[in-house]
Design a protein around this motif. Structure first.
Motif, PDB file in Angstrom:
ATOM      1  N   LYS A 244       0.886  -1.310   0.100  1.00  0.00           N
ATOM      2  CA  LYS A 244       0.007  -0.093  -0.083  1.00  0.00           C
ATOM      3  C   LYS A 244       0.957   1.452  -0.016  1.00  0.00           C
ATOM      4  O   LYS A 244       1.736   1.222   0.798  1.00  0.00           O
ATOM      5  CB  LYS A 244      -0.878   0.161   1.194  1.00  0.00           C
ATOM      6  N   LEU A 245       0.834   2.114  -0.902  1.00  0.00           N
ATOM      7  CA  LEU A 245       1.324   3.309  -1.050  1.00  0.00           C
ATOM      8  C   LEU A 245       0.915   4.545  -0.158  1.00  0.00           C
ATOM      9  O   LEU A 245      -0.279   4.524   0.092  1.00  0.00           O
ATOM     10  CB  LEU A 245       1.367   3.876  -2.573  1.00  0.00           C
TER      11      LEU A 245
ATOM     12  N   GLY B  27       8.194   6.144   1.258  1.00  0.00           N
ATOM     13  CA  GLY B  27       7.494   5.804   0.203  1.00  0.00           C
ATOM     14  C   GLY B  27       7.061   6.613  -0.761  1.00  0.00           C
ATOM     15  O   GLY B  27       6.435   6.368  -1.914  1.00  0.00           O
ATOM     16  N   TYR B  28       7.378   7.945  -0.559  1.00  0.00           N
ATOM     17  CA  TYR B  28       7.034   8.919  -1.519  1.00  0.00           C
ATOM     18  C   TYR B  28       7.602   9.043  -2.920  1.00  0.00           C
ATOM     19  O   TYR B  28       6.876   9.387  -3.863  1.00  0.00           O
ATOM     20  CB  TYR B  28       7.456  10.377  -0.857  1.00  0.00           C
TER      21      TYR B  28
ATOM     22  N   PHE C 171      16.711   1.660  -6.281  1.00  0.00           N
ATOM     23  CA  PHE C 171      15.407   2.000  -5.905  1.00  0.00           C
ATOM     24  C   PHE C 171      14.432   1.801  -7.259  1.00  0.00           C
ATOM     25  O   PHE C 171      13.543   1.159  -7.350  1.00  0.00           O
ATOM     26  CB  PHE C 171      15.325   3.548  -5.905  1.00  0.00           C
ATOM     27  N   TYR C 172      14.894   1.901  -8.553  1.00  0.00           N
ATOM     28  CA  TYR C 172      14.453   1.763  -9.664  1.00  0.00           C
ATOM     29  C   TYR C 172      14.207   0.270 -10.011  1.00  0.00           C
ATOM     30  O   TYR C 172      13.370  -0.054 -10.463  1.00  0.00           O
ATOM     31  CB  TYR C 172      14.909   2.603 -11.008  1.00  0.00           C
ATOM     32  N   GLN C 173      15.256  -0.563  -9.813  1.00  0.00           N
ATOM     33  CA  GLN C 173      15.236  -1.779  -9.953  1.00  0.00           C
ATOM     34  C   GLN C 173      14.028  -2.235  -9.090  1.00  0.00           C
ATOM     35  O   GLN C 173      13.380  -3.476  -9.507  1.00  0.00           O
ATOM     36  CB  GLN C 173      16.666  -2.590  -9.720  1.00  0.00           C
ATOM     37  N   ALA C 174      13.914  -1.989  -7.963  1.00  0.00           N
ATOM     38  CA  ALA C 174      12.949  -2.518  -6.869  1.00  0.00           C
ATOM     39  C   ALA C 174      11.507  -2.052  -7.348  1.00  0.00           C
ATOM     40  O   ALA C 174      10.486  -2.917  -7.172  1.00  0.00           O
ATOM     41  CB  ALA C 174      12.982  -1.899  -5.560  1.00  0.00           C
ATOM     42  N   LEU C 175      11.555  -1.041  -8.275  1.00  0.00           N
ATOM     43  CA  LEU C 175       9.948  -0.938  -8.960  1.00  0.00           C
ATOM     44  C   LEU C 175       9.973  -1.475 -10.230  1.00  0.00           C
ATOM     45  O   LEU C 175       8.864  -1.052 -10.679  1.00  0.00           O
ATOM     46  CB  LEU C 175      10.081   0.724  -9.272  1.00  0.00           C
ATOM     47  N   GLY C 176      10.931  -2.320 -10.886  1.00  0.00           N
ATOM     48  CA  GLY C 176      10.641  -3.172 -11.771  1.00  0.00           C
ATOM     49  C   GLY C 176      11.395  -2.700 -12.974  1.00  0.00           C
ATOM     50  O   GLY C 176      10.981  -3.039 -14.176  1.00  0.00           O
ATOM     51  N   TYR C 177      11.961  -1.326 -12.789  1.00  0.00           N
ATOM     52  CA  TYR C 177      12.747  -1.068 -14.012  1.00  0.00           C
ATOM     53  C   TYR C 177      14.052  -1.710 -14.446  1.00  0.00           C
ATOM     54  O   TYR C 177      14.614  -2.555 -13.419  1.00  0.00           O
ATOM     55  CB  TYR C 177      13.222   0.544 -13.820  1.00  0.00           C
TER      56      TYR C 177
END
Length: 149
Positions: free
Chosen positions: A4-5, A89-90, A124-130
């Protein structure tokens, strides 16, 4: 961290926000001498293919992202989270907002650039799926100045 964001009030930048956003970008180390952040904001606001989104935590600017597209690919710049509000989480919230902004405009691919030595942001971006596709980037200043790092 849960899936949850957290909640931020997200809206496009207003004239009154420009100085505070530039100060945030400077505090986050995002500005470079060869890029005028106020000019970048003005350019993003000039046409309908880009904007700067502001995330507010109560009345304070907690995070920003500049998002735009070239008609084919979306791009993100200046993702910033107030240093005193990090690890809430921002950044994830702002990236989700940028992705949604692009989806609403029919853009299906988002790309962004990260300096090679910025391992924390890469994670950070890898954790978001990038992913990190193999690419070579060429650049040229059109006003004739020397290349910048």
């Amino acid at each position: 961290m849960t899936d949850k964001l957290p909640t931020l009030a997200i809206a496009p930048i207003d004239d009154a926000d420009v100085a505070d956003v530039v100060a945030l970008w400077q505090a986050c180390g995002l500005t470079r001498p060869w890029n005028d952040p106020a000019a970048d904001i003005a350019l993003a606001r000039k046409e309908s293919n880009a904007t700067v989104l502001i995330g507010r935590d109560e009345d304070a600017i907690a995070a920003t992202v500049l998002v735009g597209h070239d008609g084919h690919r979306g791009w993100v710049y200046y993702l910033a989270v107030d240093p005193v509000r990090r690890h809430r989480g921002y950044g994830r919230v702002m990236m989700a907002a940028a992705e949604e902004w692009l989806r609403r405009r029919g853009i299906e691919k988002l790309q962004l650039l990260v300096r090679a030595d910025n391992s924390q942001v890469r994670g950070f971006y890898q954790a978001l799926g990038y992913s990190e596709p193999e690419r070579v980037i060429f650049a040229k200043w059109l006003d004739g100045r020397a290349p910048t790092p």
